[in-house]
Design a protein around this motif. Structure first.
Motif, PDB file in Angstrom:
ATOM      1  N   HIS A  88      -2.782   5.268   7.778  1.00 43.44           N
ATOM      2  CA  HIS A  88      -4.211   5.326   8.088  1.00 43.44           C
ATOM      3  C   HIS A  88      -4.665   4.007   8.719  1.00 43.44           C
ATOM      4  O   HIS A  88      -5.409   3.996   9.718  1.00 43.44           O
ATOM      5  CB  HIS A  88      -5.005   5.608   6.815  1.00 43.44           C
ATOM      6  CG  HIS A  88      -6.420   6.010   7.046  1.00 43.44           C
ATOM      7  ND1 HIS A  88      -6.914   6.448   8.266  1.00 43.44           N
ATOM      8  CD2 HIS A  88      -7.492   6.041   6.192  1.00 43.44           C
ATOM      9  CE1 HIS A  88      -8.195   6.730   8.161  1.00 43.44           C
ATOM     10  NE2 HIS A  88      -8.566   6.477   6.910  1.00 43.44           N
ATOM     11  N   ASN A  89      -4.201   2.898   8.160  1.00 50.51           N
ATOM     12  CA  ASN A  89      -4.554   1.592   8.717  1.00 50.51           C
ATOM     13  C   ASN A  89      -4.036   1.423  10.148  1.00 50.51           C
ATOM     14  O   ASN A  89      -4.652   0.729  10.973  1.00 50.51           O
ATOM     15  CB  ASN A  89      -3.989   0.477   7.832  1.00 50.51           C
ATOM     16  CG  ASN A  89      -4.669   0.395   6.478  1.00 50.51           C
ATOM     17  OD1 ASN A  89      -5.769   0.920   6.296  1.00 50.51           O
ATOM     18  ND2 ASN A  89      -4.021  -0.252   5.520  1.00 50.51           N
ATOM     19  N   LEU A  98      -3.559   8.805  11.359  1.00 45.77           N
ATOM     20  CA  LEU A  98      -4.116  10.015  10.764  1.00 45.77           C
ATOM     21  C   LEU A  98      -5.200  10.612  11.653  1.00 45.77           C
ATOM     22  O   LEU A  98      -6.214   9.989  11.952  1.00 45.77           O
ATOM     23  CB  LEU A  98      -4.697   9.711   9.380  1.00 45.77           C
ATOM     24  CG  LEU A  98      -3.784   9.034   8.361  1.00 45.77           C
ATOM     25  CD1 LEU A  98      -4.414   9.088   6.979  1.00 45.77           C
ATOM     26  CD2 LEU A  98      -2.390   9.650   8.343  1.00 45.77           C
ATOM     27  N   SER A  99      -4.966  11.857  12.079  1.00 41.75           N
ATOM     28  CA  SER A  99      -5.933  12.587  12.906  1.00 41.75           C
ATOM     29  C   SER A  99      -5.524  14.048  12.905  1.00 41.75           C
ATOM     30  O   SER A  99      -4.511  14.427  12.309  1.00 41.75           O
ATOM     31  CB  SER A  99      -5.941  12.059  14.347  1.00 41.75           C
ATOM     32  OG  SER A  99      -4.789  12.507  15.050  1.00 41.75           O
ATOM     33  N   ASN A 100      -6.287  14.880  13.601  1.00 42.43           N
ATOM     34  CA  ASN A 100      -5.940  16.301  13.661  1.00 42.43           C
ATOM     35  C   ASN A 100      -4.754  16.581  14.571  1.00 42.43           C
ATOM     36  O   ASN A 100      -4.341  17.726  14.728  1.00 42.43           O
ATOM     37  CB  ASN A 100      -7.149  17.139  14.077  1.00 42.43           C
ATOM     38  CG  ASN A 100      -7.628  16.825  15.485  1.00 42.43           C
ATOM     39  OD1 ASN A 100      -7.062  15.984  16.188  1.00 42.43           O
ATOM     40  ND2 ASN A 100      -8.682  17.499  15.909  1.00 42.43           N
ATOM     41  N   VAL A 125       0.847  -1.195   0.000  1.00 40.04           N
ATOM     42  CA  VAL A 125       0.000   0.000   0.000  1.00 40.04           C
ATOM     43  C   VAL A 125       0.879   1.240   0.000  1.00 40.04           C
ATOM     44  O   VAL A 125       2.066   1.179   0.344  1.00 40.04           O
ATOM     45  CB  VAL A 125      -0.940   0.049   1.235  1.00 40.04           C
ATOM     46  CG1 VAL A 125      -1.975  -1.059   1.185  1.00 40.04           C
ATOM     47  CG2 VAL A 125      -0.139  -0.011   2.533  1.00 40.04           C
ATOM     48  N   ARG A 126       0.299   2.359  -0.388  1.00 40.05           N
ATOM     49  CA  ARG A 126       1.009   3.628  -0.330  1.00 40.05           C
ATOM     50  C   ARG A 126       1.218   4.030   1.136  1.00 40.05           C
ATOM     51  O   ARG A 126       0.472   3.583   2.026  1.00 40.05           O
ATOM     52  CB  ARG A 126       0.224   4.697  -1.092  1.00 40.05           C
ATOM     53  CG  ARG A 126       0.240   4.464  -2.614  1.00 40.05           C
ATOM     54  CD  ARG A 126      -0.873   5.231  -3.317  1.00 40.05           C
ATOM     55  NE  ARG A 126      -0.727   6.683  -3.222  1.00 40.05           N
ATOM     56  CZ  ARG A 126      -0.080   7.435  -4.107  1.00 40.05           C
ATOM     57  NH1 ARG A 126       0.491   6.864  -5.172  1.00 40.05           N
ATOM     58  NH2 ARG A 126      -0.018   8.739  -3.975  1.00 40.05           N
ATOM     59  N   VAL A 170      -8.918  13.593  -0.070  1.00 37.97           N
ATOM     60  CA  VAL A 170     -10.184  13.406   0.640  1.00 37.97           C
ATOM     61  C   VAL A 170      -9.927  12.811   2.022  1.00 37.97           C
ATOM     62  O   VAL A 170     -10.503  13.246   3.030  1.00 37.97           O
ATOM     63  CB  VAL A 170     -11.140  12.512  -0.168  1.00 37.97           C
ATOM     64  CG1 VAL A 170     -12.377  12.148   0.663  1.00 37.97           C
ATOM     65  CG2 VAL A 170     -11.564  13.202  -1.457  1.00 37.97           C
ATOM     66  N   THR A 171      -9.048  11.826   2.096  1.00 34.57           N
ATOM     67  CA  THR A 171      -8.712  11.204   3.383  1.00 34.57           C
ATOM     68  C   THR A 171      -8.085  12.209   4.340  1.00 34.57           C
ATOM     69  O   THR A 171      -8.414  12.245   5.535  1.00 34.57           O
ATOM     70  CB  THR A 171      -7.741  10.027   3.164  1.00 34.57           C
ATOM     71  OG1 THR A 171      -8.371   9.032   2.361  1.00 34.57           O
ATOM     72  CG2 THR A 171      -7.329   9.399   4.497  1.00 34.57           C
TER      73      THR A 171
END
Length: 440
Positions: A241-242, A246-248, A234-235, A264-265
């Motif tokens: 993300h998996n 990824l979050s703020n 995967v990239r 978009v993600t």
């Protein structure tokens, strides 16, 4: 005893509300905070005994926020130029760091970088390097608002032997310095290609436990993506993300190679982007789709990267470059206009750091992190729009005054807290030491 200071610029650019330009308005600060913004005539009447500073050729605005830097690498400026990223790292930078990087190198190099940044209007730096306590001490010494990025790698350096030791040293430094005014800490896994899945899981847990944000190089080069597809299937962004990264809380540095689905993600997960246009160009990393990101609602700030790959810590110069690149890359001359670009260097950076309630705009109650830019030079006249002139025409040499926490760090181009001769002597000493130990 409190100290009240009134600044009287011709133009006051608060950043909030958007596109606001106030004429003949004054900013009043009491000690470290902004307490009022009001017409100059009223300020002089209400605060007759304050310290009044006339800035009648100037624009006053929030200090710039450098969202991605390796400050100590200022001592490696020009050591290895005109190379691709991995050759630059593997054959030149990492070997030089192995030889020279210690507590003294990091403190001296970070202070030196901070002097350059202050002279260029940067009041906050989001750093990423080793010897976290030395970076914190440099921030305290310089007076700059400093986010100490605690680097994490799987392989040994002169600072730590493995990922667990990097993490332990980062947490220890946070415990020692976190109560110092203007000093903050983030976990800084170097990149997906230098950090293993298990370490990323530990970083996510420690981020929650210690309330620390995360700062990581992601999608800087096309090769990074090719290698990830071979190794993980995967990239890199999908892999992270998996894993739940990824979050703020995450600042993704570079993010040059983001496709439409990934944009978009990024928007959905609240990831912030540190755009580094000069470094991306110099290392031929590519053109980040900044306009597409902003149209999707992704928060984008701006960084210089390190002086070893830029080679200037000139956020104003990089801001102009970012605006021009966004137009060319999107084939849209309205992309990243002057006001939006200035917001990227101020409030957007503050938002990425979770500090937008404290800095990034000129609002009563926020800290007095301010800069004044003299717009009277030939290069910025005639003047129809001060924001346009700052973004497209002004140079960092026109930044005349800098305040952080209400403390003046530069007055009429003179550093008030750091000794320029001492800084130059240190730079020359390190130049000689590194040259003597570097094969020709």
């Amino acid at each position: 005893m409190t100290q009240i200071t009134c600044l009287h610029p011709t133009y006051l650019l608060p950043i909030e509300p958007d596109t606001t330009v106030l004429l003949k308005h004054s900013l009043v600060m009491e000690d470290e905070k902004i307490i009022a913004i009001l017409p100059e005539s009223e300020a002089r009447k209400i605060y007759p005994t304050a310290n009044h500073i006339n800035l009648d050729k100037h624009a006053l605005l929030p200090g710039f926020i450098n969202l991605h830097a390796h400050s100590a690498m200022s001592l490696l400026r020009g050591l290895a130029d005109d190379l691709a990223l991995m050759e630059w790292l593997n054959e030149h930078i990492w070997p030089a760091e192995k030889k020279h990087v210690n507590d003294e190198f990091v403190f001296d190099g970070t202070v030196y970088a901070m002097a350059e940044m202050i002279r260029g209007g940067t009041t906050t730096v989001n750093d990423m390097y080793f010897h976290n306590d030395a970076v914190a001490r440099a921030g305290i010494h310089s007076g700059m608002r400093t986010i100490v990025g605690c680097s994490v790698l799987e392989f040994p350096t002169g600072y730590a032997q493995n990922a667990d030791e990097y993490l332990a040293k980062g947490i220890a430094a946070k415990s020692e310095f976190e109560h110092q005014q203007g000093i903050y800490f983030r976990l800084a896994p170097h990149a997906p290609y230098t950090v293993a899945d298990e370490t990323f899981r530990k970083i996510i847990a420690l981020s929650e436990q210690h309330e620390m944000g995360i700062h990581c190089h992601i999608h800087e080069t096309a090769q990074e993506i090719t290698d990830s597809l071979k190794q993980y299937g995967v990239r890199p962004l999908k892999r992270l993300h998996n894993l739940g990264l990824l979050s703020n809380k995450l600042i993704a540095a570079h993010m040059v190679h983001a496709n439409d689905e990934e944009i978009v993600t990024l928007a959905q997960t609240g990831v912030h982007i540190a755009h580094n246009p000069a470094s991306n160009l110099k290392l031929a990393s590519g053109f980040a789709p900044i306009h597409a990101m902003q149209m999707a609602g992704v928060n984008v700030g701006i960084g210089t990267d390190g002086a070893a790959s830029n080679n200037k810590l000139d956020l104003l110069g990089d801001l102009r470059m970012a605006a021009l690149l966004a137009k060319a890359q999107s084939n849209n001359p309205t992309a990243l206009g002057a006001h939006a670009a200035l917001k990227m260097a101020t409030l957007n950076g503050a938002k990425a750091l979770g500090l937008d309630k404290e800095i990034g705009s000129l609002i009563p109650g926020k800290f007095a992190d301010l800069i004044a830019i003299d717009l009277s030079d030939i290069e910025t006249q005639p003047l129809f729009d001060p924001v346009s002139q700052i973004v497209y025409a002004a140079s960092r040499d026109q930044i005349s005054h800098v305040w952080v926490h209400g403390q003046c760090l530069m007055f009429n181009r003179g550093l008030t807290r750091l000794d320029q001769e001492e800084l130059l002597n240190k730079a020359h000493w390190w130049q000689q030491r590194i040259s003597d130990q570097t094969p020709q």
